[in-house]
Scaffold this motif. Structure first.
Motif, short mmCIF file in Angstrom:
data_model
loop_
_atom_site.label_atom_id
_atom_site.label_comp_id
_atom_site.label_asym_id
_atom_site.label_seq_id
_atom_site.Cartn_x
_atom_site.Cartn_y
_atom_site.Cartn_z
N GLY A 184 0.83 -1.21 0.00
CA GLY A 184 0.00 0.00 0.00
C GLY A 184 0.86 1.25 0.00
O GLY A 184 2.09 1.20 -0.10
N GLU A 185 0.21 2.39 0.12
CA GLU A 185 0.90 3.67 0.05
C GLU A 185 1.36 4.13 1.43
O GLU A 185 0.75 3.80 2.45
N ASN A 186 2.44 4.91 1.43
CA ASN A 186 2.87 5.61 2.65
C ASN A 186 2.19 6.98 2.64
O ASN A 186 2.47 7.81 1.78
N VAL A 187 1.29 7.20 3.57
CA VAL A 187 0.47 8.41 3.58
C VAL A 187 0.64 9.13 4.91
O VAL A 187 0.54 8.51 5.98
N ASP A 188 0.88 10.43 4.85
CA ASP A 188 0.91 11.26 6.05
C ASP A 188 -0.53 11.61 6.41
O ASP A 188 -1.23 12.27 5.63
N GLY A 190 -10.68 10.83 2.91
CA GLY A 190 -11.38 10.37 1.71
C GLY A 190 -10.75 9.16 1.05
O GLY A 190 -11.35 8.57 0.15
N GLN A 191 -9.56 8.75 1.48
CA GLN A 191 -8.88 7.59 0.91
C GLN A 191 -9.13 6.36 1.77
O GLN A 191 -9.05 6.41 3.00
N SER A 192 -9.44 5.23 1.10
CA SER A 192 -9.71 4.01 1.84
C SER A 192 -8.48 3.59 2.65
O SER A 192 -7.34 3.63 2.16
N LEU A 193 -8.72 3.20 3.89
CA LEU A 193 -7.62 2.78 4.76
C LEU A 193 -6.90 1.56 4.18
O LEU A 193 -5.69 1.38 4.40
N SER A 194 -7.61 0.73 3.43
CA SER A 194 -7.00 -0.47 2.85
C SER A 194 -5.95 -0.12 1.80
O SER A 194 -5.11 -0.96 1.45
N GLU A 195 -5.96 1.12 1.28
CA GLU A 195 -4.96 1.54 0.29
C GLU A 195 -3.68 2.05 0.95
O GLU A 195 -2.67 2.25 0.28
N ILE A 196 -3.73 2.27 2.26
CA ILE A 196 -2.57 2.75 3.01
C ILE A 196 -1.85 1.54 3.60
O ILE A 196 -2.49 0.63 4.14
N SER A 197 -0.54 1.50 3.51
CA SER A 197 0.20 0.36 4.06
C SER A 197 0.00 0.29 5.57
O SER A 197 -0.08 1.31 6.26
N HIS A 244 2.11 -0.68 7.73
CA HIS A 244 3.29 -0.14 8.41
C HIS A 244 3.18 1.38 8.54
O HIS A 244 3.45 1.95 9.61
N SER A 245 2.77 2.03 7.47
CA SER A 245 2.63 3.48 7.49
C SER A 245 1.56 3.91 8.49
O SER A 245 1.75 4.86 9.25
#
Length: 579
Positions: free
Chosen positions: A331-335, A402-409, A411-412
């Motif tokens: 997934g993505e690393n998101v702040d 607005g971004q699904s939590l499943s798209e965020i790694s 770990h991040s």
């Protein structure tokens, strides 16, 4: 019938695939085999020297060249044999180490749901006891098997050349032995599989008992635990006795066959020598080669027995390795700073017919405090577990900005969460170790003292003999509950999280400790989005939003004053606790 099929589903192909997956060094294998070939070749020359000495013996036939050659062969055999054993042992040790690394990595990447259904002691048993069985196979039995195979094949070739009739007499014993030993080996596999399973369960049981020694003592449960432990020991004993019976049959059987072959060869060879169709030297050489066959063959029985035991041991290891793991970097690393967190129609259940959460929805603005209240068993802790991503909701979604939590790694996400629970987890080690646990960065003493001061932990730490380097004991038993909580809060400060999750963080504390911890939590919550589980409503009266959860459903939401006015059960709770 289904259970029986499941028990026999683990194949030899899977067993060997697991061993190959450890990627043994080809260089070490080739070098080991070459050394074994040289060892065996040197050993095969000795009976030939003996034959020539006996058949043509005279004082004049002894020369320094012959004696030197014999000594050189013995020395060569000893050196290369030691080298071969070392290399094959090295290969075995590396393979087992590789398997343990894979198993350890896999274990730590398994989802929380796996640990919910598996005793930690059982997993320790797989990691230690089962891999020891495999180590004994690869590092001990396999080298003997490899050198033995080469010795047997070489000896048989020479024996056929020397006298094919006597060699055929020797080979009659092979199929007879195989027919008897094969079913015993299969029985050994079943016993070994049961032994490994029972060992894992016993290890899990005693590990749990020892880890809760205080509960055992306070409950006067020593007698019960002694009985349970003794029962487990006797179950292991029964498997051990069954294994001993198989070994008791195989050992004497092999001795009987070996002695029969030796007597048969000596008798038949003696007749041939008397008739003049066989020389005495040839008979002696034949017997020497016979011993070079017999000695390895006896180790073959041990090898195949160990092979069956290893197959049983690896079956459960394969189950762990085949289990779907949690990829925390997918997934993505998101702040997530300054982002709104929204739960949309969450449904969750551990079992299909027992719903835990039903249609849970809420919004959390940055910097707000959202509290979960309600009777025990309502689903608050499960909701926290979903927010921590220990579990995935059966339906519905959580979004961050607005971004699904499943798209965020994972770990991040987890790296931006500070978690303080009712029983703050601590590992054996020092206070410094526990503060820095899970963080890659090195922290100076000044930085550590700064966060302990914010958590009101600096005063008591400064009074300890070794201060930050004080050992806390297993699970922090050398510290009080309030001290453990303050260290947990200091650890959260050190992580500088964007989101705080407080799971009844003051529920088990006395009033004085609670007051100090509440002050520390107030410092920690400042400017951060905070989720709180609380039975004590006094800790959440200032929350921006309180969700009252009953039977997995939100039955009320609002501020403290709004719920007191609109929700009868909440109002009852408030009256009982706050007046």
């Amino acid at each position: 019938m289904k259970k029986k099929k499941a028990e026999s589903s683990y194949s030899w192909k899977q067993f060997f695939q697991l061993l190959v997956s450890t990627r043994p060094s080809k260089t070490v294998i080739i070098a080991g085999f070459l050394a074994s070939l040289i060892t065996t070749g040197a050993g095969l020359l000795i009976p030939l020297f003996t034959k020539n000495l006996i058949d043509g013996f005279s004082p004049s036939s002894l020369s320094w060249q012959l004696i030197t050659a014999i000594v050189a062969v013995f020395v060569l055999q000893a050196v290369t044999n030691g080298f071969a054993i070392f290399l094959l042992n090295l290969m075995g040790q590396r393979m087992v180490a590789s398997m343990r690394e894979k198993l350890w990595k896999k274990t730590l990447n398994l989802p929380v749901s796996y640990f919910d259904n598996t005793k930690s002691g059982e997993m320790v048993s797989r990691m230690v006891n089962d891999t020891v069985v495999i180590k004994e196979l690869i590092a001990d039995s396999l080298p003997q098997f490899v050198t033995g195979i080469i010795s047997v094949v070489g000896s048989l070739i020479i024996l056929f050349i020397m006298d094919w009739k006597m060699t055929l007499l020797l080979l009659v014993a092979v199929p007879v032995t195989a027919v008897i030993v094969a079913p015993l080996g299969q029985k050994m596999f079943k016993i070994s599989r049961g032994m490994q399973k029972e060992t894992a369960e016993f290890t899990g049981s005693i590990s749990q008992t020892l880890s809760e020694a205080r509960l055992v003592k306070s409950s006067n449960a020593e007698t019960k635990e002694i009985q349970d432990g003794t029962a487990g020991i006797h179950r292991l004993l029964r498997f051990g006795v069954r294994e001993a019976k198989i070994t008791a049959i195989i050992g004497p059987l092999m001795l009987f066959v070996v002695m029969g072959v030796i007597v048969g060869i000596i008798g038949y060879g003696g007749i041939r020598v008397a008739a003049g169709t066989l020389s005495t030297g040839t008979l002696i050489a034949f017997l020497l080669y016979l011993f070079q066959i017999i000695m390895p063959v006896t180790t073959f029985v041990t090898f195949f027995t160990q092979l069956q035991k290893s197959k049983g041991a690896t079956e459960r290891i394969s189950e762990i390795l085949d289990h779907e793991e949690e990829n925390i970097y997918d997934g993505e690393n998101v702040d997530i700073s300054g982002k709104k967190i929204t739960a949309n129609n969450l449904f969750f259940s551990y079992n299909e017919d027992e719903p835990i959460l039903q249609d849970i929805s809420f919004d959390t603005n940055p910097g707000e405090v959202i509290a979960f209240a309600g009777p025990s068993g309502g689903g608050k802790s499960t909701l926290f577990a979903i927010l921590e991503r220990y579990y995935q909701a059966k339906s519905g979604d959580i979004t961050v900005g607005g971004q699904s939590l499943s798209e965020i790694s994972i770990h991040s996400w987890r790296s931006q969460i500070g978690y303080v629970s009712q029983e703050s987890a601590m590992l054996s080690g020092t206070i410094r170790d526990n503060l820095c646990y899970g963080l890659d960065k090195e922290f100076s003493d000044d930085e550590l003292w700064a966060v302990t001061k914010l958590a009101y932990a600096d005063t008591f730490i400064a009074k300890l003999p070794n201060q930050l380097d004080t050992e806390v004991g297993e699970r922090g038993v050398k510290l009080s509950g309030g001290q453990r909580q303050r260290i947990a809060i200091a650890r959260a400060f050190l992580r500088n999280p964007k989101i705080l999750m407080l799971d009844e963080a003051t529920a088990s504390l006395d009033s004085q400790s609670e007051r100090i911890v509440q002050q520390a939590l107030a410092n920690l919550m400042e400017g951060r989005t905070t989720f709180v589980i609380a039975h004590r409503l006094s800790t959440i009266v200032n929350a921006n939003q309180i969700l009252f959860i009953e039977h997995g459903e939100i039955t009320g939401r609002g501020t403290h004053s709004e719920l007191v006015a609109s929700h009868p059960l909440y109002a009852t709770f408030a009256e009982q606790q706050l007046t």
